[in-house]
Write an enzyme that holds these catalytic residues in place. Structure first.
Site, short mmCIF file in Angstrom:
data_model
loop_
_atom_site.label_atom_id
_atom_site.label_comp_id
_atom_site.label_asym_id
_atom_site.label_seq_id
_atom_site.Cartn_x
_atom_site.Cartn_y
_atom_site.Cartn_z
N GLU A 92 8.31 15.21 16.73
CA GLU A 92 8.72 15.26 15.32
C GLU A 92 7.82 16.24 14.58
OE1 GLU A 92 7.92 11.84 12.66
OE2 GLU A 92 10.03 11.99 12.10
N CYS A 117 12.75 11.22 7.86
CA CYS A 117 12.69 10.63 9.21
C CYS A 117 13.98 10.90 9.98
CB CYS A 117 12.39 9.16 9.14
SG CYS A 117 13.47 8.26 8.03
N LYS A 168 0.84 -1.20 0.00
CA LYS A 168 0.00 0.00 0.00
C LYS A 168 0.87 1.24 0.00
CE LYS A 168 -2.05 2.69 3.12
NZ LYS A 168 -2.13 3.92 2.33
N GLU A 210 9.71 1.20 10.76
CA GLU A 210 10.66 2.32 10.70
C GLU A 210 9.85 3.59 10.95
OE1 GLU A 210 12.70 3.72 7.12
OE2 GLU A 210 12.90 5.37 8.55
N GLU A 230 -1.57 7.22 0.38
CA GLU A 230 -2.66 7.77 -0.43
C GLU A 230 -2.30 9.16 -0.97
OE1 GLU A 230 -2.50 6.90 2.71
OE2 GLU A 230 -4.09 7.75 3.95
N THR A 253 1.23 5.82 14.38
CA THR A 253 0.65 4.78 13.50
C THR A 253 1.36 3.46 13.75
OG1 THR A 253 0.39 6.55 11.87
CG2 THR A 253 -0.08 4.33 11.12
N GLY A 254 2.68 3.52 13.96
CA GLY A 254 3.47 2.31 14.24
C GLY A 254 2.97 1.61 15.50
N GLY A 308 6.47 4.95 8.72
CA GLY A 308 5.52 6.05 8.90
C GLY A 308 5.68 6.65 10.28
N GLY A 309 4.64 7.32 10.75
CA GLY A 309 4.69 8.01 12.04
C GLY A 309 4.72 7.02 13.20
O1 TXE Z 1 1.89 9.21 8.46
P1 TXE Z 1 1.21 7.84 8.72
P2 TXE Z 1 1.24 10.55 7.90
C1 TXE Z 1 5.42 11.14 10.55
C2 TXE Z 1 5.58 12.63 10.41
C3 TXE Z 1 4.27 13.05 9.85
C4 TXE Z 1 3.34 12.13 10.59
C5 TXE Z 1 2.01 11.91 9.93
O2 TXE Z 1 5.79 13.20 11.68
O3 TXE Z 1 3.98 14.38 10.12
O4 TXE Z 1 4.04 10.89 10.65
O5 TXE Z 1 2.19 11.61 8.55
C6 TXE Z 1 -0.65 4.36 6.48
N1 TXE Z 1 -3.04 1.21 9.76
N2 TXE Z 1 5.98 10.44 9.42
O6 TXE Z 1 -0.13 10.79 8.41
O7 TXE Z 1 -0.21 8.03 9.09
C7 TXE Z 1 -0.80 5.58 5.59
O8 TXE Z 1 -1.88 5.42 4.71
C8 TXE Z 1 -2.18 0.93 8.77
C9 TXE Z 1 7.32 9.94 9.56
O9 TXE Z 1 1.37 10.50 6.45
O10 TXE Z 1 2.09 7.09 9.65
C10 TXE Z 1 0.54 5.61 4.90
O11 TXE Z 1 0.56 4.69 3.84
N3 TXE Z 1 -1.63 1.87 7.98
C11 TXE Z 1 7.63 8.94 8.53
C12 TXE Z 1 1.49 5.16 6.01
O12 TXE Z 1 0.68 4.46 6.94
C13 TXE Z 1 -1.94 3.15 8.22
C14 TXE Z 1 7.16 9.24 7.17
C15 TXE Z 1 2.19 6.31 6.75
O13 TXE Z 1 1.21 7.17 7.26
C16 TXE Z 1 -2.80 3.51 9.26
C17 TXE Z 1 5.81 9.75 7.15
C18 TXE Z 1 -3.38 2.48 10.04
N4 TXE Z 1 -4.23 2.72 11.04
C19 TXE Z 1 5.29 10.35 8.26
N5 TXE Z 1 -2.92 4.85 9.27
C20 TXE Z 1 9.05 8.46 8.49
N6 TXE Z 1 9.48 7.74 9.53
O14 TXE Z 1 9.78 8.63 7.52
C21 TXE Z 1 -2.15 5.33 8.28
N7 TXE Z 1 -1.56 4.31 7.63
#
Ligand code: TXE
Length: 498
Positions: free
Chosen positions: A392, A291, A182, A257, A185, A239-240, A235-236
């Site tokens: 962050e 990140c 995935k 990560e 979006e 969310t992790g 991701g964030g």
């Molecule tokens: O990240 P999300 P977002 C951090 C950064 C940013 C914040 C929010 O601080 O401002 O996160 O960004 C999917 N179950 N990073 O909202 O939500 C989502 O669709 C499963 C740091 O974009 O973490 C996308 O594909 N998946 C980071 C992915 O997770 C879910 C890079 C990342 O989205 C989900 C990006 C769920 N419940 C943001 N909810 C880095 N470490 O590089 C969302 N997603």
């Protein structure tokens, strides 16, 4: 000269079981160019049932062995082909990456080349030996072989749309797994192009599946689905955390990560111009949406005035603009949501009592008004407990902290919940090594910042993640370890009386 590619908005579909698939009844998602608000694509919005079909296709493909039973040479040949096709389309992919994410072309150029190299690296590793043998006390040959895990769910963010996808897809496929992927979006364009390549080269049906749509629906279903054996997520951190809980239903293996708030420590004896240059690069590269960004600049008190003055002077000269303008040094933020988040943090920083020394505002002049541009920003007079120091921000916002000596530098550096990256600038080799060894982070630099190598593992300590990307560790992540004890002396054990 601006680099433009003319097109009507793309239609982006999902790729499931070797076929392109539109959505059900959901309205399409608009994908916007963050530099000017133009519509660049309309993406179908997947549903839970699309995820279920994708997982089913991946499950069947894995169980049938259409991919995992191929010889390593055959699997590697596919991956080498993918790398070649990425190279052939380099310019188009780079332009699209810039259009979708906003990053300057020179960043996209590097990201696309690196995506091709990553496929080549893992294609090569497929052919490397993976097993081990052990000498044991019995007349047994003990050995370990490595096997694919099964169906891997791969979820990636928007900051490096193609590169982050490839960091997961290349090793997962190299290891012999099938995948349900995935993209974010927010940035589905280049990942969709990658799946076009998979389609063109005839990757066996069901091996690589892509579902588009919202994280809370598509990402969540991939995470909870019991036919998915592993989740690899970038991701964030919040969310992790959610993914860790949601993946517990069938005790999936997870690899995360996550975010960072990385310290860039600058000692008075550092090469001044080098440290200054990397401090700017550390935080403003990628508009700070990285990140591992060096978002906390820790500076030794004796040079703080001179350093900060020069930093501000240079930050104010950074050319902010659309990524397709070759003059641009820093692009926009990825979308309105990210812009709002960063502006909110700037407001929080001021309310907390930190002093803004540059930037702090959205650019709205002619040519910028429809984009999500923000001026390179920096705060001084911060305190460790402030939210702008601890959280962050994921934008071009540097936070300065000052220290008196090595001990205080280390204490401040480690004083967050994160542990992704960190750097030290000094000309004293002993000091560099002492400090680096005390930093609780997985990726560190001495007199440098941001370099990442496909060959070396990428990993976070503390709340920055679990598991690895890149390097041999990145492949290991997608492999099971099977112990085989081969009896060399076949006779009854006679443990129980006859
Ligand atoms: O990240 P999300 P977002 C951090 C950064 C940013 C914040 C929010 O601080 O401002 O996160 O960004 C999917 N179950 N990073 O909202 O939500 C989502 O669709 C499963 C740091 O974009 O973490 C996308 O594909 N998946 C980071 C992915 O997770 C879910 C890079 C990342 O989205 C989900 C990006 C769920 N419940 C943001 N909810 C880095 N470490 O590089 C969302 N997603």
């Amino acid at each position: 000269m601006m680099v433009k590619i003319k097109h009507k908005p793309f239609e982006l579909n999902m790729y499931i079981n070797g076929k392109w698939r539109g959505g059900e009844t959901n309205p399409k998602r608009k994908v916007i160019n963050p530099a000017n608000g133009e519509l660049i694509a309309e993406a179908v919005e997947g549903s839970v049932s699309d995820v279920k079909s994708a997982v089913q296709a991946a499950r069947v493909a894995f169980d049938n062995g259409v991919w995992s039973d191929l010889s390593p040479e055959e699997r590697a040949a596919y991956l080498f082909k993918v790398a070649d096709r990425i190279d052939e389309r380099h310019d188009e992919l780079a332009a699209l990456e810039t259009m979708d994410n906003g990053k300057p072309l020179r960043e996209s150029d590097y990201n696309i080349s690196s995506a091709a190299s990553c496929f080549r690296y893992y294609a090569g590793l497929v052919l490397a030996p993976h097993g081990k043998t052990y000498n044991v006390p019995d007349s047994v040959q003990a050995m370990v072989i490595r096997e694919p895990i099964g169906v891997c769910g791969l979820i990636v963010p928007w900051n490096f749309p193609l590169m982050m996808s490839v960091w997961k897809i290349a090793p997962a496929l190299a290891a012999g797994n099938t995948i349900v992927f995935k993209p974010s979006e927010v940035t589905p364009v280049t990942p969709t192009k990658l799946f076009k390549i998979f389609d063109e080269i005839g990757l066996p049906k069901g091996t690589a599946n892509m579902v588009l749509g919202a994280g809370e629906i598509i990402g969540n279903e991939i995470t909870v689905n019991h036919d998915v054996d592993m989740i690899s997520f970038t991701g964030g951190t919040d969310t992790g955390r959610h993914i860790m809980k949601a993946a517990s239903g069938n005790i999936k293996k997870i690899s995360l990560e996550l975010g960072g708030k990385s310290p860039n420590i600058i000692f008075a004896d550092a090469d001044f111009e080098t440290a200054l240059d990397y401090a700017l690069y550390g935080i403003y590269y990628g508009s700070g949406q990285v990140c591992s960004a060096g978002s906390r600049i820790l500076i030794e008190e004796s040079i703080q005035d001179k350093f900060i003055a020069r930093f501000v002077e240079r930050a104010n000269r950074i050319k902010v603009g659309p990524g397709n303008d070759p003059e641009t040094e820093m692009g926009p933020l990825v979308n309105q949501e990210q812009l709002d988040k960063v502006l909110k943090y700037i407001e929080i920083g001021q309310k907390e009592g930190a002093e803004l020394v540059c930037g702090g505002y959205r650019l709205t002049d002619h040519g910028y008004e429809k984009g999500f541009f923000i001026a390179p920003t920096a705060f001084i007079d911060t305190k460790p407990e402030m939210r702008i120091v601890q959280e962050e921000i994921f934008g071009p916002v540097a936070v300065f902290q000052t220290f008196k000596d090595e001990e205080e530098a280390v204490k401040l550096a480690n004083d967050t919940r994160y542990g992704l990256a960190g750097s030290v600038f000094t000309q004293d080799a002993g000091k560099a090594m002492r400090v680096i060894k005390k930093i609780r982070a997985g990726i560190t630099w001495v007199n440098s910042y941001h370099s990442a190598y496909i060959e070396a593992p990428w990993h976070g300590y503390k709340q920055s993640g679990i598991g690895f990307s890149l390097g041999v560790n990145g492949l290991d992540e997608f492999l099971e370890t099977k112990q085989i004890n081969f009896n060399l002396d076949v006779k009854p054990i006679n443990w129980f009386s006859k």
